[in-house]
Design a protein around this motif. Structure first.
Motif, PDB file in Angstrom:
ATOM      1  N   CYS A  43       0.817  -1.218   0.000  1.00 15.35           N
ATOM      2  CA  CYS A  43       0.000   0.000   0.000  1.00 15.35           C
ATOM      3  C   CYS A  43       0.851   1.268   0.000  1.00 15.35           C
ATOM      4  CB  CYS A  43      -0.929   0.011   1.221  1.00 15.35           C
ATOM      5  SG  CYS A  43      -2.016  -1.427   1.375  1.00 15.35           S
ATOM      6  N   ARG A  44       1.440   1.575   1.148  1.00 13.68           N
ATOM      7  CA  ARG A  44       2.077   2.877   1.328  1.00 13.68           C
ATOM      8  C   ARG A  44       3.344   3.061   0.521  1.00 13.68           C
ATOM      9  NH1 ARG A  44       2.474   2.600   7.726  1.00 13.68           N
ATOM     10  NH2 ARG A  44       2.708   0.391   7.145  1.00 13.68           N
ATOM     11  N   THR A  90       9.181  -4.550   4.971  1.00 16.84           N
ATOM     12  CA  THR A  90       9.909  -5.257   6.021  1.00 16.84           C
ATOM     13  C   THR A  90       9.368  -6.661   6.263  1.00 16.84           C
ATOM     14  OG1 THR A  90       8.467  -4.264   7.696  1.00 16.84           O
ATOM     15  CG2 THR A  90      10.542  -3.123   7.210  1.00 16.84           C
ATOM     16  N   MET A  91       8.087  -6.897   5.916  1.00 16.81           N
ATOM     17  CA  MET A  91       7.489  -8.219   6.090  1.00 16.81           C
ATOM     18  C   MET A  91       6.843  -8.702   4.795  1.00 16.81           C
ATOM     19  SD  MET A  91       5.778  -7.710   9.893  1.00 16.81           S
ATOM     20  CE  MET A  91       5.246  -9.429   9.975  1.00 16.81           C
ATOM     21  N   ALA A  92       7.312  -8.204   3.677  1.00 22.14           N
ATOM     22  CA  ALA A  92       6.689  -8.499   2.387  1.00 22.14           C
ATOM     23  C   ALA A  92       7.043  -9.901   1.897  1.00 22.14           C
ATOM     24  CB  ALA A  92       7.130  -7.472   1.353  1.00 22.14           C
ATOM     25  N   TYR A  93       6.111 -10.485   1.151  1.00 23.53           N
ATOM     26  CA  TYR A  93       6.389 -11.667   0.346  1.00 23.53           C
ATOM     27  C   TYR A  93       6.743 -11.195  -1.057  1.00 23.53           C
ATOM     28  CZ  TYR A  93       4.164 -14.331   4.098  1.00 23.53           C
ATOM     29  OH  TYR A  93       3.849 -14.868   5.313  1.00 23.53           O
ATOM     30  N   ASP A  94       7.716 -11.826  -1.658  1.00 25.29           N
ATOM     31  CA  ASP A  94       8.134 -11.399  -2.989  1.00 25.29           C
ATOM     32  C   ASP A  94       7.095 -11.785  -4.042  1.00 25.29           C
ATOM     33  OD1 ASP A  94      10.551 -10.321  -2.117  1.00 25.29           O
ATOM     34  OD2 ASP A  94      11.606 -12.231  -2.315  1.00 25.29           O
ATOM     35  N   GLY A  95       6.760 -10.814  -4.924  1.00 25.52           N
ATOM     36  CA  GLY A  95       5.989 -11.120  -6.110  1.00 25.52           C
ATOM     37  C   GLY A  95       4.498 -10.896  -6.066  1.00 25.52           C
ATOM     38  N   ASP A  96       3.965 -10.336  -4.957  1.00 26.31           N
ATOM     39  CA  ASP A  96       2.523 -10.089  -4.895  1.00 26.31           C
ATOM     40  C   ASP A  96       2.176  -8.760  -5.570  1.00 26.31           C
ATOM     41  OD1 ASP A  96       1.986 -12.411  -3.517  1.00 26.31           O
ATOM     42  OD2 ASP A  96       2.083 -11.465  -1.542  1.00 26.31           O
ATOM     43  N   PRO A  97       0.968  -8.649  -6.138  1.00 32.86           N
ATOM     44  CA  PRO A  97       0.546  -7.358  -6.706  1.00 32.86           C
ATOM     45  C   PRO A  97       0.188  -6.376  -5.598  1.00 32.86           C
ATOM     46  CG  PRO A  97      -1.237  -8.937  -6.859  1.00 32.86           C
ATOM     47  CD  PRO A  97      -0.043  -9.717  -6.342  1.00 32.86           C
ATOM     48  N   MET A  98       0.034  -5.137  -5.985  1.00 28.61           N
ATOM     49  CA  MET A  98      -0.366  -4.097  -5.052  1.00 28.61           C
ATOM     50  C   MET A  98      -1.773  -4.369  -4.532  1.00 28.61           C
ATOM     51  SD  MET A  98       0.047  -0.057  -5.924  1.00 28.61           S
ATOM     52  CE  MET A  98      -0.234   1.223  -4.709  1.00 28.61           C
ATOM     53  N   ASP A  99      -2.028  -4.019  -3.285  1.00 25.69           N
ATOM     54  CA  ASP A  99      -3.362  -4.115  -2.705  1.00 25.69           C
ATOM     55  C   ASP A  99      -4.358  -3.364  -3.583  1.00 25.69           C
ATOM     56  OD1 ASP A  99      -4.997  -4.388   0.097  1.00 25.69           O
ATOM     57  OD2 ASP A  99      -5.380  -2.436  -0.841  1.00 25.69           O
ATOM     58  N   ASP A 100      -5.532  -3.963  -3.821  1.00 25.91           N
ATOM     59  CA  ASP A 100      -6.489  -3.396  -4.774  1.00 25.91           C
ATOM     60  C   ASP A 100      -6.954  -1.999  -4.383  1.00 25.91           C
ATOM     61  OD1 ASP A 100      -6.456  -5.456  -6.604  1.00 25.91           O
ATOM     62  OD2 ASP A 100      -8.169  -6.508  -5.738  1.00 25.91           O
ATOM     63  N   LEU A 101      -7.303  -1.809  -3.102  1.00 26.01           N
ATOM     64  CA  LEU A 101      -7.776  -0.490  -2.689  1.00 26.01           C
ATOM     65  C   LEU A 101      -6.650   0.542  -2.754  1.00 26.01           C
ATOM     66  CD1 LEU A 101     -10.160  -1.273   0.314  1.00 26.01           C
ATOM     67  CD2 LEU A 101     -10.781  -0.317  -1.909  1.00 26.01           C
ATOM     68  N   VAL A 114       0.344   1.334 -11.680  1.00 24.48           N
ATOM     69  CA  VAL A 114       0.158   0.619 -10.417  1.00 24.48           C
ATOM     70  C   VAL A 114       0.065  -0.893 -10.606  1.00 24.48           C
ATOM     71  CG1 VAL A 114      -0.910   2.571  -9.263  1.00 24.48           C
ATOM     72  CG2 VAL A 114      -2.347   0.960 -10.510  1.00 24.48           C
ATOM     73  N   ARG A 115      -0.490  -1.352 -11.710  1.00 25.39           N
ATOM     74  CA  ARG A 115      -0.714  -2.787 -11.882  1.00 25.39           C
ATOM     75  C   ARG A 115       0.578  -3.532 -12.181  1.00 25.39           C
ATOM     76  NH1 ARG A 115      -5.406  -3.061  -9.222  1.00 25.39           N
ATOM     77  NH2 ARG A 115      -6.657  -1.252  -9.811  1.00 25.39           N
ATOM     78  N   ALA A 116       1.644  -2.828 -12.494  1.00 27.79           N
ATOM     79  CA  ALA A 116       2.930  -3.481 -12.745  1.00 27.79           C
ATOM     80  C   ALA A 116       3.688  -3.781 -11.454  1.00 27.79           C
ATOM     81  CB  ALA A 116       3.792  -2.595 -13.643  1.00 27.79           C
ATOM     82  N   HIS A 117       3.250  -3.213 -10.349  1.00 28.30           N
ATOM     83  CA  HIS A 117       3.997  -3.366  -9.095  1.00 28.30           C
ATOM     84  C   HIS A 117       3.976  -4.809  -8.605  1.00 28.30           C
ATOM     85  CE1 HIS A 117       5.553  -2.511  -5.104  1.00 28.30           C
ATOM     86  NE2 HIS A 117       4.558  -3.220  -4.613  1.00 28.30           N
ATOM     87  N   ARG A 118       5.126  -5.256  -8.095  1.00 26.29           N
ATOM     88  CA  ARG A 118       5.245  -6.535  -7.417  1.00 26.29           C
ATOM     89  C   ARG A 118       6.024  -6.336  -6.125  1.00 26.29           C
ATOM     90  NH1 ARG A 118       1.772  -7.207 -10.249  1.00 26.29           N
ATOM     91  NH2 ARG A 118       1.303  -8.902 -11.707  1.00 26.29           N
ATOM     92  N   THR A 119       5.534  -6.927  -5.065  1.00 19.09           N
ATOM     93  CA  THR A 119       6.138  -6.726  -3.757  1.00 19.09           C
ATOM     94  C   THR A 119       7.503  -7.398  -3.664  1.00 19.09           C
ATOM     95  OG1 THR A 119       5.020  -8.697  -2.916  1.00 19.09           O
ATOM     96  CG2 THR A 119       3.900  -6.586  -2.612  1.00 19.09           C
ATOM     97  N   ARG A 120       8.314  -6.890  -2.730  1.00 15.09           N
ATOM     98  CA  ARG A 120       9.588  -7.535  -2.412  1.00 15.09           C
ATOM     99  C   ARG A 120       9.950  -7.194  -0.967  1.00 15.09           C
ATOM    100  NH1 ARG A 120      14.518  -4.164  -5.272  1.00 15.09           N
ATOM    101  NH2 ARG A 120      14.053  -2.147  -4.312  1.00 15.09           N
TER     102      ARG A 120
END
Length: 249
Positions: A43-44, A90-101, A114-120
């Motif tokens: 999110c942030r 700090t607690m992310a899983y790699d490869g998830d998309p951004m939260d929808d809201l 925004v839809r290209a984002h992947r968590t790490r």
């Protein structure tokens, strides 16, 4: 040819050669690198990443101007080879998309990627390579410094950095910063970070979460997502406006 144009021309051939021996950011790198950090990178921190990527080039006159209007999809592209903005959690899983809201809030603010984002998850090389680390809360600033203690002078919360840049721009903190024409974009931005590090102890900011932390909206009501996104957007705008003032000094 101005200094920042020379820096842009040099970047394509020299960026790979200007990392420190351990991957740490160096003053010779023509690319200025920002890392934004939150908890899940859902999110942030991606919202801050996307908005900084758009607004800093516009503020410095090296990207597409956006003024007070919402960002267009084209305006979210950074000035090539001058600015790199990334995010991590700090607690992310790699490869998830951004939260929808959170993604919807970013789109409402005009961000187009925004839809290209992947968590790490944040790792030591991410902090080593950053010229500026911006935590969405104090815990995220601290996490970066735990990974790389030497990053303490370039790690701030987003709100803290916005306060300091604004104070520098208004002359409330008398620290010299070279103009962008004299230094080039990357060196100018590093000089701002150095000035911020020297002066942050003089800023009268409370240690409370209200003063320094962006509210975490994850899995809360849509109104909290809206409030959190508006806060990020407002503080990014303060940073961009302050940088624009300092760049012309």
């Amino acid at each position: 040819m101005s200094g920042w144009r020379r820096a842009r021309d040099d970047a394509a051939t020299s960026t790979s050669l200007t990392r420190g021996s351990a991957g740490e950011a160096t003053s010779a790198d023509p690319v200025f690198r920002i890392l934004t950090v939150c908890t899940g990178n859902l999110c942030r921190s991606p919202q801050a990443e996307q908005l900084l990527r758009a607004r800093i080039p516009a503020a410095l006159g090296i990207g597409i101007g956006i003024g007070a209007a919402p960002l267009s999809a084209a305006a979210t592209a950074p000035a090539p080879d001058l600015l790199a903005v990334a995010s991590a959690g700090t607690m992310a899983y790699d490869g998830d998309p951004m939260d929808d809201l959170a993604a919807s809030e970013a789109e409402r603010l005009g961000v187009g990627d925004v839809r290209a984002h992947r968590t790490r998850r944040i790792r030591e090389p991410h902090v080593l390579g950053a010229d500026l680390v911006l935590g969405m809360a104090r815990e995220h600033r601290a996490a970066g410094m735990r990974l790389v203690p030497s990053a303490s002078r370039r790690a701030f919360t987003l709100i803290e950095f916005a306060h300091i840049v604004e104070a520098l721009a208004h002359g409330d903190l008398p620290e010299p910063v070279p103009s962008i024409e004299a230094a080039g974009p990357a060196a100018f931005l590093r000089a701002v970070v150095h000035a911020a590090a020297r002066t942050k102890g003089r800023m009268r900011l409370s240690a409370t979460s209200h003063e320094l932390d962006i509210e975490d909206p994850y899995r809360l009501d849509p109104a909290v997502y809206r409030r959190s996104a508006e806060a990020i957007d407002g503080h990014v705008a303060r940073i961009a406006d302050g940088l624009a003032t300092l760049a012309r000094a």
